[in-house]
Design a protein around this motif. Structure first.
Motif, short mmCIF file in Angstrom:
data_model
loop_
_atom_site.label_atom_id
_atom_site.label_comp_id
_atom_site.label_asym_id
_atom_site.label_seq_id
_atom_site.Cartn_x
_atom_site.Cartn_y
_atom_site.Cartn_z
N THR A 260 5.18 17.75 -5.54
CA THR A 260 5.42 16.33 -5.36
C THR A 260 4.10 15.59 -5.52
OG1 THR A 260 7.20 16.82 -3.78
CG2 THR A 260 6.32 14.57 -3.79
N ASN A 261 4.04 14.66 -6.47
CA ASN A 261 2.78 13.98 -6.79
C ASN A 261 1.65 15.00 -6.99
OD1 ASN A 261 3.63 11.13 -6.56
ND2 ASN A 261 3.96 11.65 -4.39
N PRO A 262 1.84 15.96 -7.89
CA PRO A 262 0.86 17.05 -8.02
C PRO A 262 -0.53 16.60 -8.47
CG PRO A 262 2.46 17.13 -9.81
CD PRO A 262 2.98 16.14 -8.81
N GLU A 263 -0.62 15.55 -9.29
CA GLU A 263 -1.95 15.10 -9.72
C GLU A 263 -2.70 14.42 -8.59
OE1 GLU A 263 -3.73 15.57 -12.92
OE2 GLU A 263 -2.28 17.14 -12.45
N LEU A 264 -1.98 13.68 -7.77
CA LEU A 264 -2.60 13.09 -6.58
C LEU A 264 -3.07 14.20 -5.64
CD1 LEU A 264 -3.29 10.65 -4.78
CD2 LEU A 264 -0.91 10.71 -3.96
N LEU A 276 -8.78 7.67 -3.90
CA LEU A 276 -7.39 7.72 -4.39
C LEU A 276 -6.38 7.18 -3.39
CD1 LEU A 276 -7.40 11.24 -6.10
CD2 LEU A 276 -7.63 9.00 -7.18
N GLY A 277 -6.76 7.02 -2.14
CA GLY A 277 -5.83 6.54 -1.13
C GLY A 277 -6.39 6.85 0.25
N VAL A 278 -5.60 6.49 1.26
CA VAL A 278 -6.00 6.79 2.63
C VAL A 278 -5.12 7.92 3.13
CG1 VAL A 278 -6.25 5.93 4.98
CG2 VAL A 278 -6.71 4.41 3.05
N PRO A 564 -12.65 13.73 -16.17
CA PRO A 564 -11.62 12.98 -16.91
C PRO A 564 -10.25 13.06 -16.24
CG PRO A 564 -13.02 14.17 -18.43
CD PRO A 564 -13.40 14.65 -17.06
N ARG A 565 -9.90 14.20 -15.72
CA ARG A 565 -8.60 14.33 -15.05
C ARG A 565 -8.57 13.51 -13.76
NH1 ARG A 565 -5.88 20.12 -13.13
NH2 ARG A 565 -3.99 19.23 -12.18
N LEU A 566 -9.67 13.50 -13.03
CA LEU A 566 -9.76 12.67 -11.83
C LEU A 566 -9.64 11.19 -12.18
CD1 LEU A 566 -12.58 14.40 -9.76
CD2 LEU A 566 -10.24 13.97 -8.98
N ALA A 567 -10.32 10.78 -13.25
CA ALA A 567 -10.27 9.38 -13.67
C ALA A 567 -8.85 8.97 -14.05
CB ALA A 567 -11.22 9.15 -14.84
N ALA A 568 -8.10 9.89 -14.65
CA ALA A 568 -6.71 9.60 -15.00
C ALA A 568 -5.86 9.42 -13.75
CB ALA A 568 -6.15 10.72 -15.87
N ALA A 569 -6.10 10.25 -12.73
CA ALA A 569 -5.37 10.09 -11.47
C ALA A 569 -5.72 8.76 -10.80
CB ALA A 569 -5.70 11.26 -10.54
N LYS A 570 -6.99 8.37 -10.89
CA LYS A 570 -7.41 7.08 -10.34
C LYS A 570 -6.67 5.94 -11.02
CE LYS A 570 -10.32 4.22 -8.17
NZ LYS A 570 -10.35 4.04 -6.71
N ARG A 571 -6.59 5.96 -12.33
CA ARG A 571 -5.90 4.90 -13.07
C ARG A 571 -4.42 4.85 -12.72
NH1 ARG A 571 -9.37 6.87 -17.17
NH2 ARG A 571 -7.68 8.16 -18.01
N ARG A 572 -3.85 5.99 -12.43
CA ARG A 572 -2.42 6.03 -12.13
C ARG A 572 -2.12 5.51 -10.73
NH1 ARG A 572 1.47 11.44 -12.40
NH2 ARG A 572 3.36 10.46 -11.54
N TYR A 573 -2.91 5.91 -9.75
CA TYR A 573 -2.60 5.60 -8.36
C TYR A 573 -3.38 4.40 -7.81
CZ TYR A 573 0.12 9.89 -8.17
OH TYR A 573 1.07 10.85 -8.37
N HIS A 583 -20.51 6.05 -6.06
CA HIS A 583 -20.39 7.25 -6.89
C HIS A 583 -19.07 7.97 -6.65
CE1 HIS A 583 -24.98 7.64 -7.84
NE2 HIS A 583 -24.42 6.56 -8.36
N GLY A 584 -18.02 7.20 -6.36
CA GLY A 584 -16.68 7.76 -6.27
C GLY A 584 -15.97 7.59 -7.60
N VAL A 585 -14.85 8.27 -7.75
CA VAL A 585 -14.09 8.21 -9.00
C VAL A 585 -13.73 6.75 -9.30
CG1 VAL A 585 -12.01 8.96 -10.20
CG2 VAL A 585 -13.18 10.51 -8.62
N GLY A 586 -14.07 6.29 -10.48
CA GLY A 586 -13.79 4.93 -10.90
C GLY A 586 -14.82 3.90 -10.48
N SER A 587 -15.83 4.29 -9.72
CA SER A 587 -16.81 3.31 -9.22
C SER A 587 -17.68 2.75 -10.33
CB SER A 587 -17.68 3.93 -8.13
OG SER A 587 -18.47 4.99 -8.64
N GLU A 588 -17.70 3.41 -11.49
CA GLU A 588 -18.49 2.88 -12.61
C GLU A 588 -17.94 1.55 -13.12
OE1 GLU A 588 -15.96 6.27 -14.46
OE2 GLU A 588 -16.68 5.62 -12.49
#
Length: 600
Positions: A260-264, A276-278, A564-573, A583-588
């Protein structure tokens, strides 16, 4: 008016109506530009008092207006807390690290939701999203990178969500028929590792892989990867995550597991906290407890450069021959250009087996006239169930712990004495690098030894053998491979850490004045030491929780090919970047303070 000014005016005048409309939209906190700039208190778009009052009602009164902890009237109480990490953690305006030279300083959020349940977290996220606020999440508050606080923000403070529940046969939701029921523990986001260890090991007789420092938050450690003293046997905390409950940026409560939500789920396993969330609850597998846990201590000083070279060469060879296996973890420290300090952990060996293992190294040391034992060899092994048993430790090893001495504090709340000097510390520099196991091969040991000796001339450092998984069992490696943690950890025999800091330097703390000149001098020396190490371990990655604040290529340094896979999860969620950490995913996509979006 100069010609250049005339040209500028000619270009700008036709655009004034559009600029005025855009500014008005931004001031209202509406429209597409609203995601570009987050408001601060007193600025247009900052919620009105009536809106804060509404949030307070929604969370049952658990909305706190935070003030600087050393303000007039509060200083005496805050000062009393600084020696007690449990008290520091219980103050939403404090963090366990007071700052980092030329990087960040601990400053409280403007407001905090003291969450007691998932609904409180949802309310805070919905409010932050609606008003485009800078959002911060804090459980344990141990972030060296300063991600546990930010001025002018709304804090989701999970400290009071600290329940721990054991399971005899846990199956993640939606996984019935696909996964075998297994023993596990569910831990809420605000619990510390001492809470988990007390429930799982002291009272439950099993083991859960967590962190070494007992006051670190469970949720933050898991999301950052999570190494402990025995990771060479049971892997990382992230690799043993079975399921998480997490509130994403859209305010939805999601279950994340392998189906369930495997990429998250994958992203939460080592992708870094707060991106990615709390997380509100985690469930981790538990293991059969070994018969014994223990430790070994020894310090040896060499009389000359030649003696030190021989000592380090023997230590490296001895580690490869006798200690490069799942029984051993923790550290060898190299400092002063002449001293080796050994402080290692043990699991699954008897006292006799430990002494037999170390006999050849001790014989080598005692046979040399140019190497002297300055701290005698000490091996201590005890039943594993007592490792975090505060009552047992109070009775038999009182000097090894620092208890929470506040009236009414839980009796199991204790800190290892060796971690006490980090309470409130001000970091001067902190760097890490994973060292590949290939450096232990006979043909490369001389190269490694030379690098260790040369680096120690600049600054002391430690090899944390438990933070490299080379030498671990195959099942441990397989679980760790299925996480977002940098792939280099799988083939690293150790994580080298080179760092230093000073006393607490919270802004406004009476008498606190960080010595920035000293800090910069030390940071330069640590740079030189690490340059020497990286010469034999080029492109070595860093552990996200213990790394350089100023790391340039942090995406590669923290996560390597997993980014890249982490960045894709960030864009999705979290497509709009509600969750931001340094320096977290997407902080750039954001300014350094997380208030201005630089690109969509």
């Amino acid at each position: 008016m100069k010609r250049r000014d005339l040209l500028k005016a000619a270009v700008t005048l036709p655009l004034l109506p559009l600029l005025m409309r855009s500014s008005a939209a931004l001031a209202r906190g509406a429209g597409t530009l609203a995601t570009i700039l987050r408001p601060r208190p007193g600025q247009p778009g900052w919620p009105a008092a009536t809106e804060w009052a509404q949030l307070k009602r929604q969370v049952g009164g658990r909305l706190l207006k935070l003030e600087p902890p050393f303000a007039q009237g509060d200083a005496s109480l805050a000062l009393k807390q600084l020696g007690n990490p449990f008290a520091v953690g219980d103050n939403p305006a404090l963090t366990q690290t007071s700052g980092w030279a030329d990087a960040w300083a601990s400053q409280p959020s403007a407001w905090a939701v003291a969450a007691e349940n998932t609904a409180d977290v949802v309310a805070a996220i919905d409010f932050a999203r609606k008003h485009h606020l800078r959002l911060v999440v804090k459980g344990g508050g141990h972030s060296y990178q300063g991600t546990s606080d930010a001025p002018d923000s709304l804090l989701v403070w999970t400290r009071h969500m600290n329940q721990v529940a054991l399971h005899d046969a846990f199956v993640p939701q939606g996984c019935a028929g696909h996964m075998t029921p297994q023993a596990a523990v569910s831990v809420q986001a605000g619990a510390m590792w001492i809470d988990a260890y007390d429930a799982v090991t002291t009272r439950g007789g099993r083991y859960v892989q967590g962190g070494g420092c007992t006051t670190v938050g469970v949720a933050g450690l898991v999301q950052s990867g999570g190494f402990g003293s025995f990771s060479k046997r049971w892997g990382t905390a992230a690799s043993n995550l079975l399921e998480a409950e997490v509130v994403t940026a859209d305010g939805k409560v999601r279950i994340a597991n392998a189906r369930t939500n495997p990429e998250l789920f994958w992203g939460l396993k080592g992708g870094g906290g707060g991106s990615l969330g709390v997380v509100t609850r985690l469930t981790l597998r538990t293991f059969e407890l070994p018969e014994f846990f223990g430790g070994v201590n020894l310090t040896v000083k060499a009389d000359s450069d030649a003696a030190y070279r021989a000592l380090i060469a023997e230590a490296v060879s001895f580690y490869q021959r006798a200690l490069f296996n799942p029984h051993w973890g923790e550290q060898m420290k190299f400092y002063g250009g002449d001293t080796l300090e050994i402080s290692m952990s043990i699991q699954g060996l008897t006292q006799g087996q430990v002494e037999q293992t170390w006999a050849p190294f001790l014989d080598w040391v005692h046979a040399r006239k140019d190497c002297h034992v300055t701290r005698p060899f000490q091996a201590l092994v005890a039943p594993a169930r007592y490792l975090w048993d505060a009552e047992f430790l109070r009775k038999h090893l009182p000097g090894a712990i620092v208890p929470d001495d506040r009236p009414g504090a839980p009796r199991h709340h204790m800190l290892w004495a060796g971690d006490h000097d980090q309470v409130g510390w001000f970091i001067h520099a902190y760097q890490s690098a994973w060292l590949p196991a290939s450096l232990l091969e006979p043909g490369r040991q001389a190269q490694l030894v030379q690098a260790l000796i040369a680096a120690s001339q600049h600054w002391g450092f430690a090899l944390h053998f438990n933070k490299g998984l080379a030498g671990a069992p195959a099942d441990t490696i397989a679980r760790a491979r299925d996480t977002a943690t940098h792939p280099q950890v799988l083939d690293a025999f150790a994580l080298l850490i080179c760092a230093n800091g000073g006393p607490p330097a919270y802004p406004g703390l009476p008498g606190a004045k960080p010595d920035l000149a000293k800090a910069r001098h030390e940071a330069a020396a640590i740079d030189q030491a690490m340059d020497t190490i990286r010469a034999v371990a080029p492109n070595a990655g860093s552990y996200v929780s213990e790394s350089d604040y100023f790391l340039r290529d942090w995406q590669q340094g923290f996560w390597g090919g997993n980014y890249p896979r982490l960045a894709a999860a960030k864009r999705r969620y979290d497509p709009d970047g509600l969750f931001f950490v340094h320096h977290g995913v997407g902080s750039e996509d954001w300014s350094a303070d997380g208030f201005t979006r630089l690109r969509a």
